[in-house]
Design a protein around this motif. Structure first.
Motif, PDB file in Angstrom:
ATOM      1  N   VAL A  34       0.845  -1.193   0.000  1.00 32.77           N
ATOM      2  CA  VAL A  34       0.000   0.000   0.000  1.00 32.77           C
ATOM      3  C   VAL A  34       0.878   1.240   0.000  1.00 32.77           C
ATOM      4  CG1 VAL A  34      -1.784   1.286   1.232  1.00 32.77           C
ATOM      5  CG2 VAL A  34      -1.804  -1.221   1.275  1.00 32.77           C
ATOM      6  N   ASP A  35       0.591   2.183  -0.882  1.00 34.11           N
ATOM      7  CA  ASP A  35       1.296   3.469  -0.906  1.00 34.11           C
ATOM      8  C   ASP A  35       0.658   4.390   0.123  1.00 34.11           C
ATOM      9  OD1 ASP A  35       3.099   2.979  -3.188  1.00 34.11           O
ATOM     10  OD2 ASP A  35       1.235   2.879  -4.337  1.00 34.11           O
ATOM     11  N   LEU A  36       1.379   4.629   1.198  1.00 30.43           N
ATOM     12  CA  LEU A  36       0.858   5.523   2.237  1.00 30.43           C
ATOM     13  C   LEU A  36       0.934   6.970   1.759  1.00 30.43           C
ATOM     14  CD1 LEU A  36      -0.291   4.761   4.982  1.00 30.43           C
ATOM     15  CD2 LEU A  36       1.855   5.444   6.011  1.00 30.43           C
ATOM     16  N   SER A  37       2.127   7.384   1.334  1.00 30.28           N
ATOM     17  CA  SER A  37       2.319   8.705   0.730  1.00 30.28           C
ATOM     18  C   SER A  37       3.713   8.764   0.121  1.00 30.28           C
ATOM     19  CB  SER A  37       2.171   9.824   1.761  1.00 30.28           C
ATOM     20  OG  SER A  37       2.427  11.089   1.153  1.00 30.28           O
ATOM     21  N   HIS A  38       3.809   9.441  -1.038  1.00 32.60           N
ATOM     22  CA  HIS A  38       5.111   9.671  -1.659  1.00 32.60           C
ATOM     23  C   HIS A  38       5.262  11.151  -2.012  1.00 32.60           C
ATOM     24  CE1 HIS A  38       5.537   5.388  -1.688  1.00 32.60           C
ATOM     25  NE2 HIS A  38       4.456   5.254  -2.431  1.00 32.60           N
ATOM     26  N   ASN A  39       4.547  11.978  -1.285  1.00 31.46           N
ATOM     27  CA  ASN A  39       4.608  13.428  -1.507  1.00 31.46           C
ATOM     28  C   ASN A  39       5.283  14.154  -0.358  1.00 31.46           C
ATOM     29  OD1 ASN A  39       3.214  13.511  -4.054  1.00 31.46           O
ATOM     30  ND2 ASN A  39       1.342  13.022  -2.942  1.00 31.46           N
ATOM     31  N   ILE A  40       6.096  13.437   0.397  1.00 30.15           N
ATOM     32  CA  ILE A  40       6.817  14.058   1.504  1.00 30.15           C
ATOM     33  C   ILE A  40       7.917  14.952   0.949  1.00 30.15           C
ATOM     34  CG2 ILE A  40       8.127  13.597   3.617  1.00 30.15           C
ATOM     35  CD1 ILE A  40       5.264  12.519   3.637  1.00 30.15           C
ATOM     36  N   GLU A  41       8.085  16.121   1.540  1.00 26.55           N
ATOM     37  CA  GLU A  41       9.205  16.978   1.156  1.00 26.55           C
ATOM     38  C   GLU A  41      10.517  16.272   1.485  1.00 26.55           C
ATOM     39  OE1 GLU A  41       8.657  20.576   3.304  1.00 26.55           O
ATOM     40  OE2 GLU A  41       6.802  21.129   2.272  1.00 26.55           O
ATOM     41  N   SER A  42      11.535  16.485   0.684  1.00 24.58           N
ATOM     42  CA  SER A  42      12.805  15.787   0.851  1.00 24.58           C
ATOM     43  C   SER A  42      13.335  15.923   2.272  1.00 24.58           C
ATOM     44  CB  SER A  42      13.836  16.335  -0.140  1.00 24.58           C
ATOM     45  OG  SER A  42      13.427  16.092  -1.463  1.00 24.58           O
ATOM     46  N   TYR A  43      13.622  14.795   2.900  1.00 19.78           N
ATOM     47  CA  TYR A  43      14.229  14.693   4.235  1.00 19.78           C
ATOM     48  C   TYR A  43      13.325  15.209   5.355  1.00 19.78           C
ATOM     49  CZ  TYR A  43      18.193  14.502   1.041  1.00 19.78           C
ATOM     50  OH  TYR A  43      19.024  14.199  -0.011  1.00 19.78           O
ATOM     51  N   ASN A  44      12.066  15.486   5.067  1.00 18.86           N
ATOM     52  CA  ASN A  44      11.188  16.095   6.067  1.00 18.86           C
ATOM     53  C   ASN A  44      10.562  15.013   6.941  1.00 18.86           C
ATOM     54  OD1 ASN A  44       9.177  17.484   7.528  1.00 18.86           O
ATOM     55  ND2 ASN A  44       8.933  18.982   5.890  1.00 18.86           N
ATOM     56  N   ILE A  45      11.271  14.639   8.014  1.00 15.34           N
ATOM     57  CA  ILE A  45      10.778  13.560   8.873  1.00 15.34           C
ATOM     58  C   ILE A  45       9.554  14.006   9.684  1.00 15.34           C
ATOM     59  CG2 ILE A  45      12.998  12.383   8.988  1.00 15.34           C
ATOM     60  CD1 ILE A  45      13.399  13.541  11.760  1.00 15.34           C
ATOM     61  N   SER A  46       9.424  15.285   9.967  1.00 15.35           N
ATOM     62  CA  SER A  46       8.241  15.757  10.698  1.00 15.35           C
ATOM     63  C   SER A  46       6.977  15.536   9.875  1.00 15.35           C
ATOM     64  CB  SER A  46       8.390  17.240  11.049  1.00 15.35           C
ATOM     65  OG  SER A  46       9.458  17.442  11.942  1.00 15.35           O
ATOM     66  N   GLN A  47       7.060  15.810   8.599  1.00 12.87           N
ATOM     67  CA  GLN A  47       5.919  15.600   7.712  1.00 12.87           C
ATOM     68  C   GLN A  47       5.604  14.111   7.580  1.00 12.87           C
ATOM     69  OE1 GLN A  47       6.184  16.463   3.353  1.00 12.87           O
ATOM     70  NE2 GLN A  47       4.858  18.177   3.891  1.00 12.87           N
ATOM     71  N   ALA A  48       6.647  13.314   7.452  1.00  4.23           N
ATOM     72  CA  ALA A  48       6.451  11.867   7.327  1.00  4.23           C
ATOM     73  C   ALA A  48       5.808  11.287   8.576  1.00  4.23           C
ATOM     74  CB  ALA A  48       7.788  11.183   7.050  1.00  4.23           C
ATOM     75  N   THR A  49       6.284  11.704   9.740  1.00  7.44           N
ATOM     76  CA  THR A  49       5.731  11.154  10.978  1.00  7.44           C
ATOM     77  C   THR A  49       4.284  11.586  11.180  1.00  7.44           C
ATOM     78  OG1 THR A  49       6.674  13.002  12.259  1.00  7.44           O
ATOM     79  CG2 THR A  49       7.966  10.984  12.118  1.00  7.44           C
ATOM     80  N   PHE A  50       3.944  12.792  10.760  1.00  7.48           N
ATOM     81  CA  PHE A  50       2.556  13.246  10.881  1.00  7.48           C
ATOM     82  C   PHE A  50       1.636  12.328  10.076  1.00  7.48           C
ATOM     83  CE2 PHE A  50      -1.119  15.697   9.452  1.00  7.48           C
ATOM     84  CZ  PHE A  50      -1.593  16.213  10.647  1.00  7.48           C
ATOM     85  N   ILE A  51       2.052  11.975   8.867  1.00 10.15           N
ATOM     86  CA  ILE A  51       1.222  11.119   8.018  1.00 10.15           C
ATOM     87  C   ILE A  51       1.148   9.710   8.583  1.00 10.15           C
ATOM     88  CG2 ILE A  51       1.142  10.011   5.751  1.00 10.15           C
ATOM     89  CD1 ILE A  51       2.127  12.663   4.578  1.00 10.15           C
ATOM     90  N   VAL A  52       2.292   9.137   8.948  1.00 10.62           N
ATOM     91  CA  VAL A  52       2.295   7.767   9.467  1.00 10.62           C
ATOM     92  C   VAL A  52       1.503   7.690  10.772  1.00 10.62           C
ATOM     93  CG1 VAL A  52       3.744   5.907  10.364  1.00 10.62           C
ATOM     94  CG2 VAL A  52       4.465   7.192   8.331  1.00 10.62           C
ATOM     95  N   LYS A  53       1.729   8.646  11.662  1.00  8.55           N
ATOM     96  CA  LYS A  53       1.070   8.644  12.968  1.00  8.55           C
ATOM     97  C   LYS A  53      -0.442   8.651  12.845  1.00  8.55           C
ATOM     98  CE  LYS A  53       0.840  11.389  17.236  1.00  8.55           C
ATOM     99  NZ  LYS A  53       1.416  12.563  17.956  1.00  8.55           N
ATOM    100  N   ASN A  54      -0.950   9.379  11.865  1.00  3.53           N
ATOM    101  CA  ASN A  54      -2.391   9.533  11.752  1.00  3.53           C
ATOM    102  C   ASN A  54      -3.036   8.553  10.777  1.00  3.53           C
ATOM    103  OD1 ASN A  54      -3.094  11.949  13.472  1.00  3.53           O
ATOM    104  ND2 ASN A  54      -1.423  12.793  12.262  1.00  3.53           N
ATOM    105  N   ALA A  55      -2.239   7.658  10.191  1.00  3.83           N
ATOM    106  CA  ALA A  55      -2.789   6.698   9.230  1.00  3.83           C
ATOM    107  C   ALA A  55      -2.629   5.250   9.653  1.00  3.83           C
ATOM    108  CB  ALA A  55      -2.129   6.893   7.861  1.00  3.83           C
ATOM    109  N   TYR A  56      -1.529   4.918  10.352  1.00  2.00           N
ATOM    110  CA  TYR A  56      -1.191   3.497  10.516  1.00  2.00           C
ATOM    111  C   TYR A  56      -2.243   2.708  11.294  1.00  2.00           C
ATOM    112  CZ  TYR A  56       0.195   3.581  15.475  1.00  2.00           C
ATOM    113  OH  TYR A  56       0.191   3.653  16.839  1.00  2.00           O
ATOM    114  N   HIS A  57      -2.885   3.349  12.292  1.00  2.00           N
ATOM    115  CA  HIS A  57      -3.801   2.590  13.145  1.00  2.00           C
ATOM    116  C   HIS A  57      -5.097   2.206  12.435  1.00  2.00           C
ATOM    117  CE1 HIS A  57      -5.887   6.463  13.842  1.00  2.00           C
ATOM    118  NE2 HIS A  57      -4.676   6.966  13.954  1.00  2.00           N
ATOM    119  N   TYR A  58      -5.299   2.669  11.201  1.00  2.00           N
ATOM    120  CA  TYR A  58      -6.450   2.226  10.418  1.00  2.00           C
ATOM    121  C   TYR A  58      -6.165   0.918   9.686  1.00  2.00           C
ATOM    122  CZ  TYR A  58      -8.507   6.814  11.294  1.00  2.00           C
ATOM    123  OH  TYR A  58      -9.030   7.922  11.906  1.00  2.00           O
TER     124      TYR A  58
END
Length: 262
Positions: A34-58
């Protein structure tokens, strides 16, 4: 069937995502990717964690989540598998896992470098993450992947600042509609409100919001509103408009809330 999600800062011009998916399909006996997201800004771990944190539990328990953002490792920031509440997370211990989980996770395993594939060490998603994900997907034991460690790299999240009758938050995420999510949770907002009135100040004093909306269309098209989104965070938006672009709001922009007695 196992589930593996991928969150990355790759774009469609690169072969990286296709190569990773191909390797996972080759190594896993039965898997849904499953593609969670591939629109993260380069090296932006804060953006990545926001998406993972709010999606994974579904996703169903047992799902494996690969985070392919800022993935180069070091002695202080190794590659790890983190197990928490029935989910596996694979990535680099660069602070992002500390932002995803509120509490200490159930288990942390440090992954060794794959000496058999030295030619891929600058592509850890292929050399390290994919074999680890396949091992778990094929019902392998977590403990067989590496040595257990006790703690994760500690990155302290940026919290809203409260001074007297003012709360100052930061924009932490801008979505595809140009809405701005602020690091003020619904619980913290209302616990600070204490029955008072409030004004949300956007771009200093240029735009004032004095109520929390329930729907985006609670205001006329083109008007600015405040809402608590599905992640439980304060969001500043414009009904059918691109707020962040029009007002030049970016991540780390300040959003102030002023409380006053009625």
């Amino acid at each position: 069937m196992g589930v593996i999600t991928i969150c990355s800062d790759w774009n469609g011009r690169d072969y990286y995502l296709a190569a990773l998916k191909g390797r996972l399909l080759s190594l896993c006996e039965d898997v849904q990717i499953v593609d969670l997201s591939h629109n993260i800004e380069s090296y932006n771990i804060s953006q990545a964690t926001f998406i993972v944190k709010n999606a994974y539990h579904y996703y169903p328990e047992g799902s494996i989540h690969i985070i392919a953002v800022n993935s180069e490792s070091s002695s202080e920031q190794p590659h790890v598998v983190v197990y928490n509440k029935g989910h596996y997370f694979i990535g680099t211990d660069n602070g992002m896992f500390n932002l995803i989980f509120r509490d200490q996770p159930d288990a942390i395993i440090q992954l060794p470098a794959n000496d058999k594939e030295l030619n891929l060490l600058n592509f850890p998603e292929l050399a390290v993450f994919a074999p680890a994900a396949a091992h778990l997907c094929n019902k392998g034991k977590l403990s067989k992947l590496g040595k257990k460690i006790d703690s994760l790299y500690n990155m302290v999240p940026i919290r809203a600042l409260i001074q007297e009758d003012t709360m100052t938050g930061k924009v932490i995420y801008i979505d595809s509609y140009s809405n701005a999510t602020v690091n003020i949770s619904k619980d913290r907002f209302y616990s600070s409100l204490e029955g008072r009135d409030f004004e949300i100040l956007v771009q200093s004093n240029q735009h004032l919001i004095t109520k929390i909306s329930q729907h985006y269309n609670d205001v006329p098209e083109g008007d600015i509103l405040a809402i608590f989104n599905s992640a439980g965070m304060l969001e500043i938006a414009m009904n059918k408009g691109e707020l962040s672009k029009l007002l030049e709001i970016d991540t780390n922009s300040d959003i102030r809330v002023k409380f006053h007695d009625r």
